[in-house]
Design an enzyme around this catalytic site. Structure first.
Site, mmCIF file in Angstrom:
data_model
loop_
_atom_site.group_PDB
_atom_site.id
_atom_site.type_symbol
_atom_site.label_atom_id
_atom_site.label_comp_id
_atom_site.label_asym_id
_atom_site.label_seq_id
_atom_site.Cartn_x
_atom_site.Cartn_y
_atom_site.Cartn_z
ATOM 1 C CB SER A 196 84.000 -0.699 -58.961
ATOM 2 O OG SER A 196 83.309 -1.381 -57.949
ATOM 3 C CG ASP B 189 89.255 -2.548 -53.252
ATOM 4 O OD1 ASP B 189 88.278 -2.187 -52.570
ATOM 5 O OD2 ASP B 189 89.268 -2.482 -54.490
ATOM 6 C CG HIS C 180 86.490 0.387 -54.596
ATOM 7 N ND1 HIS C 180 86.789 -0.873 -55.048
ATOM 8 C CD2 HIS C 180 85.369 0.781 -55.267
ATOM 9 C CE1 HIS C 180 85.874 -1.231 -55.936
ATOM 10 N NE2 HIS C 180 85.019 -0.240 -56.096
#
Length: 523
Positions: free
Chosen positions: A209, A429, A458
């Protein structure tokens, strides 16, 4: 996105001691002399019995290294194999996520033969968790019940604006001397300080991320110090951060509708209708009811959004969310909804710290509109197509309209000086939409992109998808990356969606649920 991906594809248990230097075959040359003493001590848990911890002092301002120092908290699972490939630094994202436990998770989730060749290093970035100082600007910022996120009246808009401005002022009052140095570039320089303290000429890196952007920034600043890098669920570095948040709103709306469709497919269990639109209408009716009368004085409309937003990150939460939704609608029972809020939506002390760092980094990293009229216009425009999280997300980031520090310019992470980098991206995502993976693949010239076709979670490696993990293992073993003939280098099928659970059945622990508990939300 699914069709595009296919088309693009073309064909702590060791005694405290000093860190050993990285040997030449692992770091690409003679090891650098350690620049700080790291005293590793046991901090084992039942899940991670070989985990060790240490701390490292770094300059608050890397441009003035002789000035004030802050402390970073580090963790390590040491290598055990004769073949040693150096340190593997891991970051869970955020910004604001703690990486100490993630080191244990990665070391235990990778194949033993591979993990044994690395010192897996976790760290709490500056401002986070066990690092000092740890930011907590306004602990009660998310205390329920908050004003409705949807600013349909001037009164509601003013109430939400006041919360955002009060948070920014609280941060300035408590941490005004620190905030100018809570940013991605400073965190990247901290990574280099960790590298030096480990005695490594080069590091390996694994970021999820926001950790993908942090890793890309580090690679831009120090390309000669990167040996291997894995970036999973990739931030679009060209949209940092205002534009990225608007794009998220569309993706989260699509993911919420995927949940509604899943509930409709399992109407025998949830009895909310077989038409996804009917189910979605029932969800918004529930939202309206909670806006009028919050459940148990805790779950209003904004808290409901907080509760269901994690379902956009990880579909393993869908059965619990659907059961709470069904109980509220069909049985007028709000207890499961309150429980779901407490499990997924409520913000504890760690969350308050994470939000403080998240805001400090994002507001400092890039320029945000200071004119609220711009925010209002942009978010209402997005809301008309994507109502689920648009305004909730806007208020989450709204302190940046009032932030006390000047903004930096985002880093141009384009890079042709790196060894091969491995990227992983799911097509659906929500938190880091698919386009970010493609853009970063273009900018990191020797990178390879592995896509999970139709996947919506994710954080997709080490979550049970053997195809993805096969590429990861090959790369960490000897640097092998897939090479395709199009924009995508390899495609893996997504994991199947979860199945409904029987009433009162406990959710089974899995690598996926463990990972997503460590990654958290909003990052």
């Amino acid at each position: 996105m699914k069709k595009r991906a296919t088309a693009l594809c073309g064909a702590a248990a060791v005694l405290a001691g000093m860190v050993t230097a990285v040997p030449a075959d692992a770091s690409g040359g003679p090891a650098a002399a350690p620049m700080a003493k790291l005293s590793w001590k046991k901090c084992a848990t039942s899940a991670y019995p070989t985990l060790q911890c240490a701390s490292l002092k770094v300059p608050l301002d890397h441009a003035g290294p002789g000035g004030r120092k802050i402390t970073l908290a580090l963790s390590r699972v040491p290598h055990t194999a004769k073949k040693y490939q150096g340190p593997l630094l891991v970051n869970p994202g955020g910004p604001g996520g703690s990486g100490l436990t993630l080191a244990g998770f990665l070391a235990s989730s990778l194949p033993k033969k591979v993990a044994a060749q690395y010192d897996v290093i976790g760290f709490d970035p500056r401002g986070v968790g066990h690092s000092k100082p740890a930011l907590n600007c306004r602990p009660a910022q998310f205390a329920p019940v908050r004003p409705d996120s949807l600013p349909t009246t001037g009164k509601t808009e003013k109430a939400n604006l006041k919360r955002a401005e009060d948070f920014a002022r609280a941060c300035a009052a408590k941490y005004g001397d620190v905030l100018p140095y809570i940013d991605t570039v400073s965190a990247a320089e901290d990574i280099d300080a960790i590298r030096a303290a480990l005695g490594a000429r080069r590091i390996n890196y694994f970021g999820y991320s926001y950790g993908t952007y942090l890793g890309a920034v580090y690679a831009k600043l120090h390309p000669d110090r990167v040996r291997r890098a894995v970036l999973d669920s990739v931030v679009d570095p060209t949209g940092v951060w205002y534009d990225n948040n608007l794009l998220q709103d569309h993706a989260f709306n699509d993911r919420h509708r995927a949940l509604m469709a899943w509930i409709a497919r399992h109407d025998r269990t949830y009895r909310l209708g077989t038409d996804p639109r009917e189910v979605e209408d029932a969800w918004y009716a529930m939202r309206s009811a909670l806006a009028r009368k919050p459940a148990d004085g805790k779950v209003g409309a904004s808290e409901l959004e907080d509760t269901f937003m994690p379902g956009g990150y990880y579909n393993g939460y869908w059965p619990d969310l659907a059961a709470a939704f069904a109980a509220f609608v069909n049985k007028k029972d709000d207890d499961p909804l309150v429980e779901a809020y407490e499990n997924f939506g409520a913000v504890d002390a760690g969350g308050a710290n994470g939000y403080s760092v998240y805001t400090a980094v994002q507001c400092r990293d890039a320029r945000w509109p200071r004119d609220w009229d711009r925010w209002r216009e942009d978010n209402w425009e997005v809301y008309r197509k994507a109502p689920f999280m648009t305004w909730n997300n806007a208020w989450y980031n709204a302190p940046c309209a009032f932030w006390p520090t000047a903004s930096l310019d985002p880093v141009d992470v384009s890079n042709d000086a790196l060894p091969p980098v491995l990227l992983f991206q799911a097509t659906d995502d929500a938190a880091t939409p698919y386009e970010g993976g493609v853009m970063t693949h273009h900018l990191l010239r020797r990178s390879s992109l592995v896509v999970e076709e139709g996947g919506g979670n994710h954080g997709i490696t080490l979550s049970g998808n053997t195809c993805l993990d096969r590429h990861l293992t090959a790369y960490l073993t000897d640097g092998t990356v897939p090479r395709g003939t199009g924009e995508v280098d390899a495609v893996c099928k997504r994991l199947p969606d979860p199945k409904p659970r029987k009433a009162k059945a406990a959710s089974a622990a899995s690598r996926g649920s463990t990972l997503h508990g460590l990654l958290g939300f909003r990052g």
